[in-house]
Design a protein around this motif. Structure first.
Motif, PDB file in Angstrom:
ATOM      1  N   SER A  48       0.825  -1.206   0.000  1.00  0.00           N
ATOM      2  CA  SER A  48       0.000   0.000   0.000  1.00  0.00           C
ATOM      3  C   SER A  48       0.857   1.254   0.000  1.00  0.00           C
ATOM      4  CB  SER A  48      -0.932   0.004   1.214  1.00  0.00           C
ATOM      5  OG  SER A  48      -1.743   1.166   1.234  1.00  0.00           O
ATOM      6  N   ASN A  49       1.902   1.268   0.818  1.00  0.00           N
ATOM      7  CA  ASN A  49       2.805   2.421   0.860  1.00  0.00           C
ATOM      8  C   ASN A  49       3.454   2.672  -0.502  1.00  0.00           C
ATOM      9  OD1 ASN A  49       2.289   2.972   3.530  1.00  0.00           O
ATOM     10  ND2 ASN A  49       4.114   1.920   4.303  1.00  0.00           N
ATOM     11  N   GLN A  50       3.842   1.581  -1.168  1.00  0.00           N
ATOM     12  CA  GLN A  50       4.478   1.727  -2.475  1.00  0.00           C
ATOM     13  C   GLN A  50       3.486   2.239  -3.527  1.00  0.00           C
ATOM     14  OE1 GLN A  50       6.946  -1.544  -3.797  1.00  0.00           O
ATOM     15  NE2 GLN A  50       7.442  -2.126  -1.705  1.00  0.00           N
ATOM     16  N   LEU A  51       2.266   1.689  -3.523  1.00  0.00           N
ATOM     17  CA  LEU A  51       1.249   2.145  -4.469  1.00  0.00           C
ATOM     18  C   LEU A  51       0.902   3.611  -4.234  1.00  0.00           C
ATOM     19  CD1 LEU A  51      -1.158  -0.921  -4.526  1.00  0.00           C
ATOM     20  CD2 LEU A  51       0.191  -0.081  -6.443  1.00  0.00           C
ATOM     21  N   ASP A  52       0.890   4.002  -2.962  1.00  0.00           N
ATOM     22  CA  ASP A  52       0.605   5.396  -2.628  1.00  0.00           C
ATOM     23  C   ASP A  52       1.682   6.313  -3.188  1.00  0.00           C
ATOM     24  OD1 ASP A  52      -0.528   7.658  -1.511  1.00  0.00           O
ATOM     25  OD2 ASP A  52       0.293   7.310   0.471  1.00  0.00           O
ATOM     26  N   SER A  53       2.931   5.886  -3.068  1.00  0.00           N
ATOM     27  CA  SER A  53       4.037   6.740  -3.506  1.00  0.00           C
ATOM     28  C   SER A  53       4.125   6.857  -5.024  1.00  0.00           C
ATOM     29  CB  SER A  53       5.364   6.231  -2.940  1.00  0.00           C
ATOM     30  OG  SER A  53       5.713   4.983  -3.507  1.00  0.00           O
ATOM     31  N   VAL A  54       3.730   5.802  -5.761  1.00  0.00           N
ATOM     32  CA  VAL A  54       3.876   5.852  -7.220  1.00  0.00           C
ATOM     33  C   VAL A  54       2.591   6.259  -7.941  1.00  0.00           C
ATOM     34  CG1 VAL A  54       5.727   4.142  -7.207  1.00  0.00           C
ATOM     35  CG2 VAL A  54       3.373   3.389  -7.621  1.00  0.00           C
ATOM     36  N   ALA A  55       1.410   6.042  -7.307  1.00  0.00           N
ATOM     37  CA  ALA A  55       0.160   6.290  -8.040  1.00  0.00           C
ATOM     38  C   ALA A  55      -0.975   6.804  -7.167  1.00  0.00           C
ATOM     39  CB  ALA A  55      -0.284   5.019  -8.760  1.00  0.00           C
ATOM     40  N   GLU A 186       5.649  -0.055 -15.385  1.00  0.00           N
ATOM     41  CA  GLU A 186       4.654  -0.366 -14.356  1.00  0.00           C
ATOM     42  C   GLU A 186       4.087   0.902 -13.740  1.00  0.00           C
ATOM     43  OE1 GLU A 186       7.369  -2.537 -12.092  1.00  0.00           O
ATOM     44  OE2 GLU A 186       7.240  -4.342 -13.314  1.00  0.00           O
ATOM     45  N   VAL A 187       4.966   1.844 -13.399  1.00  0.00           N
ATOM     46  CA  VAL A 187       4.530   3.105 -12.802  1.00  0.00           C
ATOM     47  C   VAL A 187       3.669   3.888 -13.786  1.00  0.00           C
ATOM     48  CG1 VAL A 187       5.302   5.333 -11.896  1.00  0.00           C
ATOM     49  CG2 VAL A 187       6.501   3.237 -11.246  1.00  0.00           C
ATOM     50  N   SER A 188       4.107   3.945 -15.040  1.00  0.00           N
ATOM     51  CA  SER A 188       3.375   4.680 -16.067  1.00  0.00           C
ATOM     52  C   SER A 188       1.981   4.092 -16.260  1.00  0.00           C
ATOM     53  CB  SER A 188       4.150   4.650 -17.384  1.00  0.00           C
ATOM     54  OG  SER A 188       3.423   5.281 -18.407  1.00  0.00           O
ATOM     55  N   PHE A 189       1.886   2.760 -16.261  1.00  0.00           N
ATOM     56  CA  PHE A 189       0.594   2.105 -16.441  1.00  0.00           C
ATOM     57  C   PHE A 189      -0.367   2.495 -15.327  1.00  0.00           C
ATOM     58  CE2 PHE A 189      -2.479  -1.250 -15.774  1.00  0.00           C
ATOM     59  CZ  PHE A 189      -2.903  -1.543 -17.054  1.00  0.00           C
ATOM     60  N   LEU A 190       0.084   2.414 -14.077  1.00  0.00           N
ATOM     61  CA  LEU A 190      -0.794   2.733 -12.952  1.00  0.00           C
ATOM     62  C   LEU A 190      -1.218   4.193 -12.967  1.00  0.00           C
ATOM     63  CD1 LEU A 190       0.776   0.754  -9.980  1.00  0.00           C
ATOM     64  CD2 LEU A 190      -1.382   0.313 -11.121  1.00  0.00           C
ATOM     65  N   ARG A 191      -0.290   5.073 -13.279  1.00  0.00           N
ATOM     66  CA  ARG A 191      -0.613   6.502 -13.251  1.00  0.00           C
ATOM     67  C   ARG A 191      -1.600   6.892 -14.350  1.00  0.00           C
ATOM     68  NH1 ARG A 191       5.395   9.108 -11.976  1.00  0.00           N
ATOM     69  NH2 ARG A 191       5.382   8.626  -9.744  1.00  0.00           N
ATOM     70  N   THR A 192      -1.507   6.249 -15.497  1.00  0.00           N
ATOM     71  CA  THR A 192      -2.385   6.628 -16.598  1.00  0.00           C
ATOM     72  C   THR A 192      -3.726   5.912 -16.543  1.00  0.00           C
ATOM     73  OG1 THR A 192      -1.362   4.946 -18.017  1.00  0.00           O
ATOM     74  CG2 THR A 192      -0.490   7.167 -18.150  1.00  0.00           C
ATOM     75  N   ARG A 193      -3.775   4.748 -15.922  1.00  0.00           N
ATOM     76  CA  ARG A 193      -5.010   3.964 -15.905  1.00  0.00           C
ATOM     77  C   ARG A 193      -5.751   3.997 -14.583  1.00  0.00           C
ATOM     78  NH1 ARG A 193      -5.135  -0.639 -19.084  1.00  0.00           N
ATOM     79  NH2 ARG A 193      -7.309  -0.704 -18.437  1.00  0.00           N
ATOM     80  N   ARG A 194      -5.196   4.633 -13.560  1.00  0.00           N
ATOM     81  CA  ARG A 194      -5.743   4.514 -12.201  1.00  0.00           C
ATOM     82  C   ARG A 194      -7.195   4.956 -12.091  1.00  0.00           C
ATOM     83  NH1 ARG A 194      -5.706   9.245  -9.231  1.00  0.00           N
ATOM     84  NH2 ARG A 194      -5.622   8.104  -7.272  1.00  0.00           N
ATOM     85  N   LYS A 195      -7.633   5.898 -12.898  1.00  0.00           N
ATOM     86  CA  LYS A 195      -8.992   6.411 -12.792  1.00  0.00           C
ATOM     87  C   LYS A 195      -9.967   5.707 -13.722  1.00  0.00           C
ATOM     88  CE  LYS A 195      -7.704  11.031 -11.206  1.00  0.00           C
ATOM     89  NZ  LYS A 195      -7.759  12.482 -11.474  1.00  0.00           N
ATOM     90  N   THR A 196      -9.464   4.858 -14.595  1.00  0.00           N
ATOM     91  CA  THR A 196     -10.343   4.265 -15.593  1.00  0.00           C
ATOM     92  C   THR A 196     -10.426   2.746 -15.531  1.00  0.00           C
ATOM     93  OG1 THR A 196      -8.523   4.183 -17.199  1.00  0.00           O
ATOM     94  CG2 THR A 196      -9.917   6.143 -17.215  1.00  0.00           C
ATOM     95  N   ILE A 197      -9.521   2.103 -14.783  1.00  0.00           N
ATOM     96  CA  ILE A 197      -9.522   0.629 -14.791  1.00  0.00           C
ATOM     97  C   ILE A 197     -10.815   0.084 -14.186  1.00  0.00           C
ATOM     98  CG2 ILE A 197      -8.383  -1.461 -13.954  1.00  0.00           C
ATOM     99  CD1 ILE A 197      -5.781   0.131 -13.898  1.00  0.00           C
ATOM    100  N   PHE A 198     -11.187   0.615 -13.027  1.00  0.00           N
ATOM    101  CA  PHE A 198     -12.394   0.144 -12.363  1.00  0.00           C
ATOM    102  C   PHE A 198     -13.442   1.242 -12.205  1.00  0.00           C
ATOM    103  CE2 PHE A 198      -9.125  -2.743 -10.809  1.00  0.00           C
ATOM    104  CZ  PHE A 198      -9.701  -3.959 -11.093  1.00  0.00           C
ATOM    105  N   GLY A 199     -13.031   2.411 -11.722  1.00  0.00           N
ATOM    106  CA  GLY A 199     -14.005   3.431 -11.358  1.00  0.00           C
ATOM    107  C   GLY A 199     -14.570   3.054 -10.010  1.00  0.00           C
ATOM    108  N   GLY A 200     -13.805   3.289  -8.939  1.00  0.00           N
ATOM    109  CA  GLY A 200     -14.152   2.733  -7.642  1.00  0.00           C
ATOM    110  C   GLY A 200     -13.537   1.355  -7.498  1.00  0.00           C
TER     111      GLY A 200
END
Length: 206
Positions: A48-55, A186-200
């Protein structure tokens, strides 16, 4: 209320407001349980800490329960297995759950884990010899951290395994990989898709 945040930069307030929380339901195999649940909590906390820092994404455990329906036939962990689990876990996990993680210490040649992105379900094969030796530091066992990152990567939409042996998306995940290993893709993927992969963080029905 505003006085409490007077010392916080507006950019940080905006970051916190946009943070996405992924709610986890952890189901522990009642027949072959992982006894060291505190270590599992540490694994989730570190990822969680890592995901928070990158995305700007956080993981939050909302349930940990014993689960009797793992079914230990791991020879074919195909989509039918994921669909079967999806029908069963609803009785154990809150409707607010985004991702279900099933833990088992049952020995299998599939050392590591498996993910069903269509169902938002992960199974982790965590043996006590791994988790009992786990520490969140450079001298600890980083394997459980990178296995969870690998399977979450599939849930988030990373379909292909990486050919880069230093990536946690390589198959298999190497045991000596640093806990904080991330590569640019990996970082680029999460940052660009974070709002559209699920939506919640709920995968749209197809």
């Amino acid at each position: 209320m505003f006085r409490e945040y007077a010392h916080v930069p507006s950019s940080e307030i905006a970051r916190l407001a946009s943070k996405q929380t992924i709610r986890l339901c952890i189901l522990n195999d009642s027949v072959y349980p992982v006894f060291n649940i505190s270590s599992m909590r540490s694994v989730v906390h570190e990822v969680s800490n890592q995901l928070d820092s990158v995305a700007n994404i956080e993981l939050r455990i909302i349930d940990i329960k014993l689960y009797p329906y793992v079914y230990h036939n791991y020879d074919s962990l195909d989509q039918r297995y994921g669909d079967m689990q999806a029908r069963l876990v609803g009785a154990f996990c809150s409707p607010r759950t985004d991702i279900v993680i099933i833990l088992t210490s049952k020995w299998t040649s599939r050392y590591g884990g498996y993910a069903w992105p269509r169902n938002d379900i992960i199974i982790l094969f965590y043996f006590e010899s791994v988790l009992n030796g786990y520490l969140v530091d450079v001298n600890g066992d980083t394997y459980p951290i990178n296995v969870l990152k690998h399977e979450l990567g599939h849930i988030f939409g990373i379909e292909r395994h990486s050919e880069d042996s230093t990536s946690f998306m390589h198959d298999p995940v190497f045991t000596g990989l640093p806990a904080d290993a991330w590569n640019h893709s990996e970082v680029s993927f999460l940052r660009t898709r974070r709002k559209t992969i699920f939506g919640g963080w709920r995968r749209p029905s197809s």
